[in-house]
Design a protein around this motif. Structure first.
Motif, mmCIF file in Angstrom:
data_model
loop_
_atom_site.group_PDB
_atom_site.id
_atom_site.type_symbol
_atom_site.label_atom_id
_atom_site.label_comp_id
_atom_site.label_asym_id
_atom_site.label_seq_id
_atom_site.Cartn_x
_atom_site.Cartn_y
_atom_site.Cartn_z
ATOM 1 N N MET A 1 0.878 -1.230 -0.002
ATOM 2 C CA MET A 1 0.025 -0.030 0.009
ATOM 3 C C MET A 1 1.005 1.370 -0.126
ATOM 4 S SD MET A 1 -3.045 -0.789 2.660
ATOM 5 C CE MET A 1 -3.621 0.729 2.953
ATOM 6 N N GLU A 2 1.753 1.057 0.775
ATOM 7 C CA GLU A 2 2.743 2.378 0.952
ATOM 8 C C GLU A 2 3.433 2.646 -0.360
ATOM 9 O OE1 GLU A 2 2.642 4.674 3.285
ATOM 10 O OE2 GLU A 2 1.111 3.382 4.221
ATOM 11 N N ARG A 3 3.999 1.501 -1.036
ATOM 12 C CA ARG A 3 4.347 1.721 -2.319
ATOM 13 C C ARG A 3 3.668 2.224 -3.225
ATOM 14 N NH1 ARG A 3 8.826 -1.655 -2.531
ATOM 15 N NH2 ARG A 3 9.320 -0.862 -4.943
ATOM 16 N N VAL A 4 2.456 2.018 -3.339
ATOM 17 C CA VAL A 4 1.761 2.537 -4.479
ATOM 18 C C VAL A 4 0.975 3.751 -4.293
ATOM 19 C CG1 VAL A 4 -0.773 2.225 -5.389
ATOM 20 C CG2 VAL A 4 0.668 0.045 -4.895
ATOM 21 N N LYS A 5 1.121 4.049 -2.809
ATOM 22 C CA LYS A 5 0.562 5.463 -2.422
ATOM 23 C C LYS A 5 1.805 6.406 -2.799
ATOM 24 C CE LYS A 5 -0.500 5.082 1.789
ATOM 25 N NZ LYS A 5 -1.018 5.415 3.254
ATOM 26 N N ALA A 6 2.932 6.037 -2.686
ATOM 27 C CA ALA A 6 4.300 6.714 -2.922
ATOM 28 C C ALA A 6 4.362 7.123 -4.523
ATOM 29 C CB ALA A 6 5.506 6.046 -2.461
ATOM 30 N N MET A 7 4.018 5.991 -5.323
ATOM 31 C CA MET A 7 3.874 6.230 -6.768
ATOM 32 C C MET A 7 2.710 7.522 -7.144
ATOM 33 S SD MET A 7 4.282 2.273 -8.092
ATOM 34 C CE MET A 7 4.161 2.535 -9.592
ATOM 35 N N ILE A 8 1.687 7.199 -6.475
ATOM 36 C CA ILE A 8 0.818 8.372 -6.761
ATOM 37 C C ILE A 8 1.198 9.824 -6.173
ATOM 38 C CG2 ILE A 8 -1.430 9.266 -6.321
ATOM 39 C CD1 ILE A 8 -2.301 6.097 -5.948
ATOM 40 N N ALA A 9 2.057 9.698 -4.853
ATOM 41 C CA ALA A 9 2.385 11.051 -4.490
ATOM 42 C C ALA A 9 3.639 11.515 -5.374
ATOM 43 C CB ALA A 9 3.006 11.063 -3.158
ATOM 44 N N ASP A 10 4.521 10.853 -5.947
ATOM 45 C CA ASP A 10 5.493 11.396 -6.658
ATOM 46 C C ASP A 10 5.129 11.689 -8.333
ATOM 47 O OD1 ASP A 10 5.771 9.018 -8.020
ATOM 48 O OD2 ASP A 10 7.478 8.348 -6.845
ATOM 49 N N GLY A 11 4.020 11.035 -8.511
ATOM 50 C CA GLY A 11 3.319 11.429 -9.793
ATOM 51 C C GLY A 11 3.734 10.341 -10.795
ATOM 52 N N THR A 12 4.259 9.302 -10.383
ATOM 53 C CA THR A 12 4.760 8.156 -11.170
ATOM 54 C C THR A 12 3.104 7.775 -11.859
ATOM 55 O OG1 THR A 12 6.506 7.605 -10.288
ATOM 56 C CG2 THR A 12 5.556 5.710 -11.461
ATOM 57 N N GLY A 16 -6.679 9.155 -12.699
ATOM 58 C CA GLY A 16 -7.331 8.701 -13.690
ATOM 59 C C GLY A 16 -6.483 7.697 -14.436
ATOM 60 N N GLN A 17 -5.098 7.285 -13.975
ATOM 61 C CA GLN A 17 -4.312 6.369 -14.817
ATOM 62 C C GLN A 17 -4.536 5.193 -14.412
ATOM 63 O OE1 GLN A 17 -0.332 7.728 -14.652
ATOM 64 N NE2 GLN A 17 0.568 5.517 -15.482
ATOM 65 N N ARG A 18 -4.533 4.015 -15.563
ATOM 66 C CA ARG A 18 -4.639 2.742 -15.185
ATOM 67 C C ARG A 18 -3.246 2.145 -14.715
ATOM 68 N NH1 ARG A 18 -3.767 -2.160 -17.766
ATOM 69 N NH2 ARG A 18 -5.443 -3.551 -17.537
ATOM 70 N N GLY A 47 -10.763 4.549 -1.261
ATOM 71 C CA GLY A 47 -11.227 5.522 -2.346
ATOM 72 C C GLY A 47 -9.933 6.150 -3.217
ATOM 73 N N VAL A 48 -8.817 5.358 -2.910
ATOM 74 C CA VAL A 48 -7.738 5.882 -3.743
ATOM 75 C C VAL A 48 -7.422 4.957 -5.382
ATOM 76 C CG1 VAL A 48 -5.134 5.844 -3.926
ATOM 77 C CG2 VAL A 48 -6.289 6.155 -1.908
ATOM 78 N N LEU A 49 -8.165 3.896 -5.140
ATOM 79 C CA LEU A 49 -8.123 3.032 -6.556
ATOM 80 C C LEU A 49 -9.772 2.775 -6.580
ATOM 81 C CD1 LEU A 49 -5.230 0.826 -6.085
ATOM 82 C CD2 LEU A 49 -5.085 3.016 -7.326
ATOM 83 N N GLU A 50 -9.885 2.664 -7.849
ATOM 84 C CA GLU A 50 -11.377 1.917 -8.460
ATOM 85 C C GLU A 50 -11.136 0.693 -9.379
ATOM 86 O OE1 GLU A 50 -13.981 4.722 -10.110
ATOM 87 O OE2 GLU A 50 -12.205 5.591 -11.490
ATOM 88 N N ALA A 51 -11.869 -0.198 -9.201
ATOM 89 C CA ALA A 51 -11.813 -1.210 -10.459
ATOM 90 C C ALA A 51 -12.967 -0.955 -11.401
ATOM 91 C CB ALA A 51 -12.200 -2.698 -9.583
ATOM 92 N N ARG A 52 -12.479 -1.159 -12.557
ATOM 93 C CA ARG A 52 -13.569 -0.808 -13.825
ATOM 94 C C ARG A 52 -13.694 -2.300 -14.485
ATOM 95 N NH1 ARG A 52 -11.316 4.784 -16.274
ATOM 96 N NH2 ARG A 52 -11.275 6.069 -14.325
ATOM 97 N N HIS A 53 -14.696 -2.736 -14.226
ATOM 98 C CA HIS A 53 -15.408 -3.977 -14.986
ATOM 99 C C HIS A 53 -14.593 -4.303 -16.458
ATOM 100 C CE1 HIS A 53 -17.136 -7.734 -15.458
ATOM 101 N NE2 HIS A 53 -17.751 -7.588 -16.378
ATOM 102 N N GLY A 54 -13.927 -5.217 -16.754
ATOM 103 C CA GLY A 54 -13.153 -5.489 -17.939
ATOM 104 C C GLY A 54 -12.308 -4.414 -18.532
ATOM 105 N N SER A 55 -11.690 -3.484 -17.551
ATOM 106 C CA SER A 55 -10.698 -2.382 -17.888
ATOM 107 C C SER A 55 -9.574 -2.657 -17.192
ATOM 108 C CB SER A 55 -11.500 -1.152 -17.958
ATOM 109 O OG SER A 55 -10.324 -0.337 -18.343
ATOM 110 N N ILE A 57 -7.616 -1.667 -13.027
ATOM 111 C CA ILE A 57 -7.580 -0.721 -11.918
ATOM 112 C C ILE A 57 -7.184 0.402 -12.305
ATOM 113 C CG2 ILE A 57 -6.868 -0.634 -9.388
ATOM 114 C CD1 ILE A 57 -8.669 -3.057 -9.905
ATOM 115 N N TYR A 58 -7.825 1.592 -11.633
ATOM 116 C CA TYR A 58 -7.422 2.881 -11.899
ATOM 117 C C TYR A 58 -7.282 3.693 -10.768
ATOM 118 C CZ TYR A 58 -8.695 2.126 -16.945
ATOM 119 O OH TYR A 58 -8.582 1.756 -18.226
ATOM 120 N N VAL A 59 -6.340 4.764 -10.765
ATOM 121 C CA VAL A 59 -6.243 5.628 -9.883
ATOM 122 C C VAL A 59 -7.612 6.516 -9.827
ATOM 123 C CG1 VAL A 59 -4.830 7.630 -8.793
ATOM 124 C CG2 VAL A 59 -3.789 5.671 -9.953
#
Length: 218
Positions: A1-12, A16-18, A47-55, A57-59
């Motif tokens: 979780m922390e690694r993914v949050k860090a990727m979001i925080a640093d702009g990686t 809306g990105q997949r 609420g940080v990520l969302e699953a879109r059916h058939g598509s 996981i997105y931020v």
């Protein structure tokens, strides 16, 4: 979780990105696919990520409504003294929202508030009064122009409905006082007086808070 949050925080990862596929993300982070799956599940609940059916996981857009949804859940589950604490927080935030709105509210928003107050005065049904009460406050928070403040108050206001309904049905004269309290808030907003709006909003929420405190003490 922390690694993914860090990727979001640093702009990686951008709003809306997949996300990369589970296998690729696990390899990139150097952890198991099971750990990735659990982290994604937890971040989705938050609420940080969302699953879109058939598509995939997105931020999320990382808006206040997305990220503060769990706060509303906490408020909704509160009982007794904790619910009283939530009302105390709401009093502080409603006061701030009213003060901000006094400087920013538009004529159309003032007219909307007047409509809700008129509707509250036209009925003695507690449920109808409550519906216009909630709409009245949502209009004020929208006029305040702060999305985070609005999201916090939405959670607090909608989740304290039970206390406000019980007050309307059990306390003699409560509906009349509610109308007068809302009228005072509206007058302050129409006068574009932030301090008067702050005081009127605090008095309104404080009345509900006082009622609930009396029920708990009793």
């Amino acid at each position: 979780m922390e690694r993914v949050k860090a990727m979001i925080a640093d702009g990686t990862l951008q709003p809306g990105q997949r996300l990369p596929a589970e296998r690729d993300l696990a390899a990139q982070l150097g952890i198991s696919r099971g750990s990735v799956r659990e982290a994604v599940r937890a971040l989705t609940v938050l609420g940080v990520l969302e699953a879109r059916h058939g598509s995939g996981i997105y931020v999320t857009r990382l808006g206040a409504v997305d990220l503060l949804a769990t706060f509303g859940v906490m408020a909704g589950l509160s009982r007794g003294p904790r619910l009283l604490e939530m009302l105390q927080v709401r009093r502080v935030l409603e006061s701030a929202a009213a003060a901000l709105a006094a400087a920013r509210i538009t004529p159309d928003e003032l007219a909307e508030l007047e409509g809700h107050l008129a509707a509250m005065c036209a009925t003695d049904d507690p449920d109808e009064v409550l519906a216009h009460d909630l709409a009245f406050h949502r209009t004020i928070t929208a006029a305040a122009g702060n999305e985070t403040l609005a999201a916090l108050l939405e959670g607090l206001s909608s989740r304290t409905v039970r206390a406000r309904v019980r007050r309307g049905r059990q306390e003699e004269g409560a509906i009349g006082r509610t109308r007068r309290e809302h009228a005072a808030v509206l007058r302050a907003l129409a006068a574009r007086d932030p301090e008067a709006a702050r005081a009127a909003a605090a008095a309104h929420v404080g009345a509900v808070e006082e009622w609930l405190r009396g029920r708990l003490d009793g």
